[in-house]
Design an enzyme around this catalytic site. Structure first.
Site, PDB file in Angstrom:
ATOM      1  N   TYR A 134      22.499  68.747  66.873  1.00 40.07           N
ATOM      2  CA  TYR A 134      23.310  67.778  67.604  1.00 40.07           C
ATOM      3  C   TYR A 134      24.399  67.211  66.691  1.00 40.07           C
ATOM      4  CZ  TYR A 134      24.838  63.345  69.542  1.00 40.07           C
ATOM      5  OH  TYR A 134      25.621  62.291  69.967  1.00 40.07           O
ATOM      6  N   LYS A 138      28.424  67.905  66.987  1.00 41.19           N
ATOM      7  CA  LYS A 138      29.282  66.752  67.263  1.00 41.19           C
ATOM      8  C   LYS A 138      30.304  66.573  66.138  1.00 41.19           C
ATOM      9  CE  LYS A 138      29.231  63.971  70.063  1.00 41.19           C
ATOM     10  NZ  LYS A 138      30.048  63.869  71.332  1.00 41.19           N
TER      11      LYS A 138
END
Length: 321
Positions: A134, A138
């Protein structure tokens, strides 16, 4: 102006859209299921569907991009497709449609290498050292977004830190559910100081960024309540608001980080899609300090939080009552 908000079915995206509607803006929401935002136009579709995105950005002057795959574990390619490819698709479509301003909603985890952050500045997004898929994707998406910023296509990144509030399924519901079943240990006694962001504060900061693009463009700004507290105190407040006993059992952080790594690998081998009880990233978040210097953010955005941690916990308790 017409503002497109992606990911408005999530708590933060929905709150951002509600703030914009309340301010009199023409709001369009793009996500895979209805947003439930009264006064906004819903467009159902995926951020990875170029045709759906191109249709959604038509006649928009600004975009607030929140849609993302958010999880502690999962298939790396799925994070890449949603968080990186989806951001690229959106940026391409927005520029082609004549959008002038994009607020890319990121995360402080894009610049976190697992060590403590004490009064830290924003720091550059670092995909090579970010912890977990994640954070890594990102970080890559933020780098991509800010690289597109020009005087005629202005892009800024806002990194709200640990957003919570009534209706939150990402943090609050998980904390309460794990505490209810005795599966929420404190790591190293829960003494590490962290800061969080009440959802209305995060939303108002994101809207403020859109208003202040002259000053914010090209920058990444961390947003928090500016009230660092021990993890045990924050978890205890959330648990009491939800009507469950706060955690009391403590586990050494080093053991939790090791166990988290093993559990992550086991989850991937087994092909499980549910959230594991612990990951290395989660253990690091629960055992290290992470709070940020907010002076630059508040100066650039001409903004300050309106809801304190204590008031947020009172609102959370009222929600559960």
């Amino acid at each position: 102006m017409t503002v497109l908000v992606t990911g408005a079915s999530g708590m933060l995206g929905r709150t951002v859209a509600e703030h914009l509607v309340a301010a009199g803006e023409d709001v369009r929401c793009l996500q895979r299921r209805p947003s439930g935002v009264s006064g906004a136009q819903d467009v159902l579709g995926s951020i990875t569907d170029a045709a759906a995105v191109a249709a959604a950005v038509q006649d928009c002057r600004a975009v607030i991009h929140l849609a993302a795959k958010v999880s502690f574990t999962g298939v790396p390619a799925e994070f890449e497709r949603t968080n990186v490819d989806g951001t690229r698709i959106l940026l391409d479509a927005a520029r082609a449609a004549g959008v002038t301003d994009v607020v890319h909603v990121s995360s402080p985890s894009v610049a976190h290498d697992g060590s403590s952050l004490v009064g830290a500045p924003s720091g550059p997004a670092d995909p090579a050292h970010a912890r977990g898929d994640y954070a890594r994707t990102k970080a890559a998406a933020e780098v991509l977004a800010l690289a597109r910023s020009t005087p005629s296509f202005r892009v800024a990144a806002i990194r709200p830190h640990i957003v919570w509030g009534p209706g939150d399924t990402q943090l609050v519901e998980r904390v309460i559910e794990r505490a209810r079943h005795g599966r929420l240990p404190l790591l190293d006694g829960g003494t590490a100081l962290i800061d969080t962001t009440y959802v209305d504060n995060a939303a108002s900061a994101i809207v403020a960024c859109l208003r202040r693009m002259d000053a914010a463009q090209g920058q990444a700004l961390v947003v928090t309540n500016g009230e660092p507290r021990p993890i045990a105190e924050l978890l205890g407040g959330i648990c009491r608001a939800g009507g469950v006993e706060p955690p009391a059992r403590s586990v050494p952080g080093v053991l939790a980080r090791g166990a988290g790594s093993l559990i992550e690998r086991a989850w991937l081998r087994l092909g499980r899609t549910d959230e594991p009880p612990m990951t290395r990233f989660l253990a690091e978040q629960l055992s290290t300090a992470h709070w940020f210097d907010q002076r630059h953010t508040r100066s650039v955005l001409d903004w300050s939080p309106s809801v304190s941690i204590d008031e947020g916990l009172e609102r959370l308790a009222a929600y559960y009552r």
